[in-house]
Scaffold this motif. Structure first.
Motif, PDB file in Angstrom:
ATOM      1  N   VAL A 194      11.566  39.557 197.574  1.00 29.31           N
ATOM      2  CA  VAL A 194      10.778  39.533 196.056  1.00 29.31           C
ATOM      3  C   VAL A 194      10.285  41.763 196.627  1.00 29.31           C
ATOM      4  O   VAL A 194       9.628  41.540 196.950  1.00 29.31           O
ATOM      5  CB  VAL A 194      10.239  39.037 195.757  1.00 29.31           C
ATOM      6  N   GLU A 195      11.535  42.269 195.483  1.00 26.73           N
ATOM      7  CA  GLU A 195      11.263  43.133 195.436  1.00 26.73           C
ATOM      8  C   GLU A 195      10.675  43.712 193.943  1.00 26.73           C
ATOM      9  O   GLU A 195      11.050  42.396 192.538  1.00 26.73           O
ATOM     10  CB  GLU A 195      11.640  43.968 196.012  1.00 26.73           C
ATOM     11  N   ALA A 196       9.284  44.230 193.061  1.00 25.58           N
ATOM     12  CA  ALA A 196       9.358  44.205 191.951  1.00 25.58           C
ATOM     13  C   ALA A 196       8.944  45.387 191.396  1.00 25.58           C
ATOM     14  O   ALA A 196       8.343  46.708 192.012  1.00 25.58           O
ATOM     15  CB  ALA A 196       8.641  43.563 191.169  1.00 25.58           C
ATOM     16  N   THR A 197      10.014  46.341 190.287  1.00 25.99           N
ATOM     17  CA  THR A 197       9.787  47.936 189.992  1.00 25.99           C
ATOM     18  C   THR A 197       9.385  47.598 188.096  1.00 25.99           C
ATOM     19  O   THR A 197      10.064  47.217 187.511  1.00 25.99           O
ATOM     20  CB  THR A 197      10.675  48.735 190.184  1.00 25.99           C
ATOM     21  N   GLY A 198       8.550  48.858 188.076  1.00 26.06           N
ATOM     22  CA  GLY A 198       8.925  48.933 186.917  1.00 26.06           C
ATOM     23  C   GLY A 198       8.084  49.957 186.462  1.00 26.06           C
ATOM     24  O   GLY A 198       7.407  50.745 187.620  1.00 26.06           O
ATOM     25  N   MET A 199       8.119  50.891 185.297  1.00 28.28           N
ATOM     26  CA  MET A 199       7.737  51.680 184.332  1.00 28.28           C
ATOM     27  C   MET A 199       6.560  52.217 182.819  1.00 28.28           C
ATOM     28  O   MET A 199       7.109  51.148 182.421  1.00 28.28           O
ATOM     29  CB  MET A 199       8.934  52.689 184.639  1.00 28.28           C
ATOM     30  N   ASN A 200       5.298  52.998 182.989  1.00 26.45           N
ATOM     31  CA  ASN A 200       5.748  52.484 181.530  1.00 26.45           C
ATOM     32  C   ASN A 200       4.159  53.713 181.079  1.00 26.45           C
ATOM     33  O   ASN A 200       3.926  54.631 182.263  1.00 26.45           O
ATOM     34  CB  ASN A 200       3.641  50.983 181.487  1.00 26.45           C
ATOM     35  N   MET A 201       3.440  53.532 180.090  1.00 24.01           N
ATOM     36  CA  MET A 201       3.065  54.425 179.785  1.00 24.01           C
ATOM     37  C   MET A 201       1.320  54.851 179.263  1.00 24.01           C
ATOM     38  O   MET A 201       1.111  53.826 178.518  1.00 24.01           O
ATOM     39  CB  MET A 201       3.737  55.798 178.913  1.00 24.01           C
ATOM     40  N   ASP A 202       0.569  55.756 179.427  1.00 20.77           N
ATOM     41  CA  ASP A 202      -0.740  55.606 178.762  1.00 20.77           C
ATOM     42  C   ASP A 202      -1.101  56.492 178.401  1.00 20.77           C
ATOM     43  O   ASP A 202      -0.670  57.500 178.360  1.00 20.77           O
ATOM     44  CB  ASP A 202      -2.023  55.511 180.537  1.00 20.77           C
ATOM     45  N   VAL A 203      -2.265  56.638 177.470  1.00 23.84           N
ATOM     46  CA  VAL A 203      -3.145  57.338 176.407  1.00 23.84           C
ATOM     47  C   VAL A 203      -4.175  57.316 176.107  1.00 23.84           C
ATOM     48  O   VAL A 203      -4.543  56.495 176.260  1.00 23.84           O
ATOM     49  CB  VAL A 203      -1.879  57.339 174.892  1.00 23.84           C
ATOM     50  N   GLY A 204      -4.933  58.984 176.487  1.00 23.76           N
ATOM     51  CA  GLY A 204      -6.894  57.909 176.549  1.00 23.76           C
ATOM     52  C   GLY A 204      -7.055  60.031 175.220  1.00 23.76           C
ATOM     53  O   GLY A 204      -6.267  61.167 175.020  1.00 23.76           O
ATOM     54  N   LEU A 205      -8.075  59.815 174.705  1.00 24.19           N
ATOM     55  CA  LEU A 205      -8.943  60.371 173.959  1.00 24.19           C
ATOM     56  C   LEU A 205     -10.507  60.607 174.986  1.00 24.19           C
ATOM     57  O   LEU A 205     -10.463  59.044 174.818  1.00 24.19           O
ATOM     58  CB  LEU A 205      -8.277  59.589 172.379  1.00 24.19           C
ATOM     59  N   ILE A 206     -11.253  61.823 174.535  1.00 27.75           N
ATOM     60  CA  ILE A 206     -12.430  62.100 175.458  1.00 27.75           C
ATOM     61  C   ILE A 206     -13.287  62.391 173.580  1.00 27.75           C
ATOM     62  O   ILE A 206     -12.760  63.661 173.367  1.00 27.75           O
ATOM     63  CB  ILE A 206     -12.604  62.015 176.126  1.00 27.75           C
ATOM     64  N   LEU A 207     -13.695  61.621 172.791  1.00 25.38           N
ATOM     65  CA  LEU A 207     -14.246  62.877 172.304  1.00 25.38           C
ATOM     66  C   LEU A 207     -16.053  62.836 172.266  1.00 25.38           C
ATOM     67  O   LEU A 207     -16.832  61.872 172.620  1.00 25.38           O
ATOM     68  CB  LEU A 207     -14.332  62.314 170.903  1.00 25.38           C
ATOM     69  N   LYS A 208     -15.898  64.298 172.627  1.00 24.13           N
ATOM     70  CA  LYS A 208     -17.621  64.781 173.547  1.00 24.13           C
ATOM     71  C   LYS A 208     -19.060  65.257 172.320  1.00 24.13           C
ATOM     72  O   LYS A 208     -18.204  65.778 171.554  1.00 24.13           O
ATOM     73  CB  LYS A 208     -17.590  65.487 174.071  1.00 24.13           C
ATOM     74  N   LEU A 209     -19.756  64.715 171.617  1.00 26.79           N
ATOM     75  CA  LEU A 209     -20.764  65.228 170.713  1.00 26.79           C
ATOM     76  C   LEU A 209     -21.759  65.733 171.272  1.00 26.79           C
ATOM     77  O   LEU A 209     -22.578  64.137 170.886  1.00 26.79           O
ATOM     78  CB  LEU A 209     -20.928  63.701 169.324  1.00 26.79           C
ATOM     79  N   SER A 210     -23.008  66.195 171.935  1.00 22.71           N
ATOM     80  CA  SER A 210     -24.270  66.565 172.790  1.00 22.71           C
ATOM     81  C   SER A 210     -24.150  65.772 172.939  1.00 22.71           C
ATOM     82  O   SER A 210     -23.887  65.171 174.431  1.00 22.71           O
ATOM     83  CB  SER A 210     -24.649  66.446 171.185  1.00 22.71           C
ATOM     84  N   ALA A 211     -25.064  64.113 172.541  1.00 19.66           N
ATOM     85  CA  ALA A 211     -25.342  63.325 173.473  1.00 19.66           C
ATOM     86  C   ALA A 211     -24.468  61.932 174.127  1.00 19.66           C
ATOM     87  O   ALA A 211     -24.631  61.488 174.903  1.00 19.66           O
ATOM     88  CB  ALA A 211     -26.733  63.439 173.158  1.00 19.66           C
ATOM     89  N   ILE A 212     -23.881  62.587 173.160  1.00 22.39           N
ATOM     90  CA  ILE A 212     -22.975  60.796 172.547  1.00 22.39           C
ATOM     91  C   ILE A 212     -21.672  61.274 173.819  1.00 22.39           C
ATOM     92  O   ILE A 212     -21.053  62.982 172.556  1.00 22.39           O
ATOM     93  CB  ILE A 212     -22.304  59.950 170.987  1.00 22.39           C
ATOM     94  N   GLU A 213     -20.455  60.552 174.225  1.00 20.63           N
ATOM     95  CA  GLU A 213     -19.594  60.795 174.526  1.00 20.63           C
ATOM     96  C   GLU A 213     -18.660  59.477 174.115  1.00 20.63           C
ATOM     97  O   GLU A 213     -18.790  57.924 174.344  1.00 20.63           O
ATOM     98  CB  GLU A 213     -19.444  60.953 175.728  1.00 20.63           C
ATOM     99  N   ILE A 214     -17.430  59.606 173.331  1.00 24.39           N
ATOM    100  CA  ILE A 214     -16.845  58.306 173.392  1.00 24.39           C
ATOM    101  C   ILE A 214     -15.486  58.037 174.100  1.00 24.39           C
ATOM    102  O   ILE A 214     -14.349  59.647 173.693  1.00 24.39           O
ATOM    103  CB  ILE A 214     -16.264  58.142 171.684  1.00 24.39           C
ATOM    104  N   SER A 215     -14.619  57.427 174.376  1.00 24.41           N
ATOM    105  CA  SER A 215     -13.024  57.453 174.998  1.00 24.41           C
ATOM    106  C   SER A 215     -12.779  55.806 174.543  1.00 24.41           C
ATOM    107  O   SER A 215     -13.144  55.035 174.044  1.00 24.41           O
ATOM    108  CB  SER A 215     -13.617  56.974 176.600  1.00 24.41           C
ATOM    109  N   VAL A 216     -11.857  56.315 174.466  1.00 26.98           N
ATOM    110  CA  VAL A 216     -10.444  55.257 173.890  1.00 26.98           C
ATOM    111  C   VAL A 216      -9.173  55.513 174.821  1.00 26.98           C
ATOM    112  O   VAL A 216      -8.373  57.119 175.240  1.00 26.98           O
ATOM    113  CB  VAL A 216     -10.065  55.628 172.282  1.00 26.98           C
ATOM    114  N   LEU A 217      -8.275  54.295 175.459  1.00 25.28           N
ATOM    115  CA  LEU A 217      -7.930  54.075 176.538  1.00 25.28           C
ATOM    116  C   LEU A 217      -6.508  52.946 175.933  1.00 25.28           C
ATOM    117  O   LEU A 217      -7.612  51.843 175.750  1.00 25.28           O
ATOM    118  CB  LEU A 217      -8.301  53.818 177.515  1.00 25.28           C
ATOM    119  N   ILE A 218      -4.991  53.356 175.931  1.00 22.83           N
ATOM    120  CA  ILE A 218      -4.752  52.571 175.456  1.00 22.83           C
ATOM    121  C   ILE A 218      -3.899  52.574 176.651  1.00 22.83           C
ATOM    122  O   ILE A 218      -3.206  53.822 176.995  1.00 22.83           O
ATOM    123  CB  ILE A 218      -3.630  52.581 174.362  1.00 22.83           C
TER     124      ILE A 218
END
Length: 332
Positions: free
Chosen positions: A163-187
């Motif tokens: 058996v062989e399996a193949t596939g493709m896909n995509m990711d997107v991410g965002l980082i917001l850096k505000l002084s001492a706080i950092e926020i990350s969103v990833l799909i």
């Protein structure tokens, strides 16, 4: 104008993550255990990597790369399953590009059949290897000093016996850096129309046993992470939504980074996560918890990470699995 673009991107990502719910898939990708020992010692925290292993994480995290970074990670589970990855990231004139390969291999798996002379005896017919690969290519761009975005392409490949399996896909991410706080969103796996496709060259008495032509969806994962930095301590928190049922993984971690010892860091992490399994022909979800700890040693351009992790059923205090992890990074 910059504030408008910032608001538009954040709202678009969050709206997409709540609207585009893909059918839950059971396809296993090798990066599930974590992309580095640093990630493991922080409880599996995603989106806050600082080296080239961000290729398997949130590609927006590559904004931290000054010129060049590479990372290597290897671990063996249950004395047979070998996990390893290698990644590189290079800063260009506009943004950072990265490439990585993650593999899971198990050698010498027995293929058996029932002895025709004794229905209670099994014979070994042959042996085969299991191989599972994830190849990633990513690009990161800083829109402002505090807003960073990244996009990545993923290629999946696995092989076991016929058996062989193949596939493709995509990711997107965002980082917001505000002084001492950092926020990350990833799909992860944002293209719900793309799935894993199987081919099977095996010969079966019953065609229903063949995997040829079968497809399997990739789970859409949405991760929200936050980091809060104090003078000698960094606090992490993360919520991860997985698949059609939006199963939640909750992670929290504390890292000690003393200013008087800038070359060493120590951390402890906790995570509660769902595991999909088959129980008497039915697809079931069991919740596990894990506790991890570890240290990081920075030696100028080289960093070493060690992690120790124990997992257990959330409804029980009995530990069922414990592992050691090591990773190496080189950056300048």
């Amino acid at each position: 104008m910059k504030h408008f673009c910032l608001s538009f991107i954040i709202v678009s990502l969050i709206a997409f993550s709540t609207y585009s719910i893909a059918e839950e898939g059971a396809y296993f990708t090798p990066d599930k255990i974590g992309s580095s020992a640093r990630m493991v010692r922080l409880g599996g925290m995603t989106g806050m990597s600082e080296k080239a292993d961000s290729v398997f994480d949130n590609p927006a995290s590559l904004y931290r790369i000054k010129n060049f970074s590479s990372s290597f990670f290897r671990s063996t589970l249950v004395d047979e399953a070998v996990y390893q990855n290698f990644a590189v990231a290079i800063r260009g004139p506009i943004g950072v590009i990265g490439f990585g390969i993650f593999s899971l291999t198990v050698d010498d798996i027995y293929k058996t059949s029932i002895d025709p002379n004794d229905e209670f005896t099994f014979m070994i017919d042959s042996m085969f290897n299991y191989e599972n690969y994830l190849v990633k290519s990513v690009y990161q761009l800083s829109l402002t000093n505090y807003l960073h975005v990244g996009i990545g392409g993923s290629f999946y490949y696995s092989m076991f016996d016929t058996v062989e399996a193949t596939g493709m896909n995509m990711d997107v991410g965002l980082i917001l850096k505000l002084s001492a706080i950092e926020i990350s969103v990833l799909i992860n796996n944002m293209m719900s129309s793309n799935s894993i496709k199987y081919t099977d060259t095996g010969i079966y008495d019953d065609d229903s046993l063949s995997s040829d032509g079968q497809t399997e969806s990739l789970s859409l994962d949405v991760l929200y992470s936050v980091k809060y930095m104090l003078r000698h301590l960094t606090m992490y928190g993360q919520i991860k939504q997985c698949g059609e049922n939006r199963d939640l993984t909750q992670t929290m971690a504390l890292q000690l980074n003393p200013k008087f010892l800038p070359f060493i860091k120590a951390s402890v992490g906790y995570s509660r996560f769902p595991v999909t399994n088959w129980d008497e022909g039915l697809l079931d979800v069991t919740h596990f918890s894990s506790i991890s700890t570890g240290v990081e040693l920075n030696l100028y351009i080289i960093d070493l990470n060690y992690a120790y992790k124990q997992s257990f059923l959330s409804e029980s205090s009995v530990f069922y699995q414990q592992n050691h992890y090591f990773s190496l990074g080189y950056s300048f």
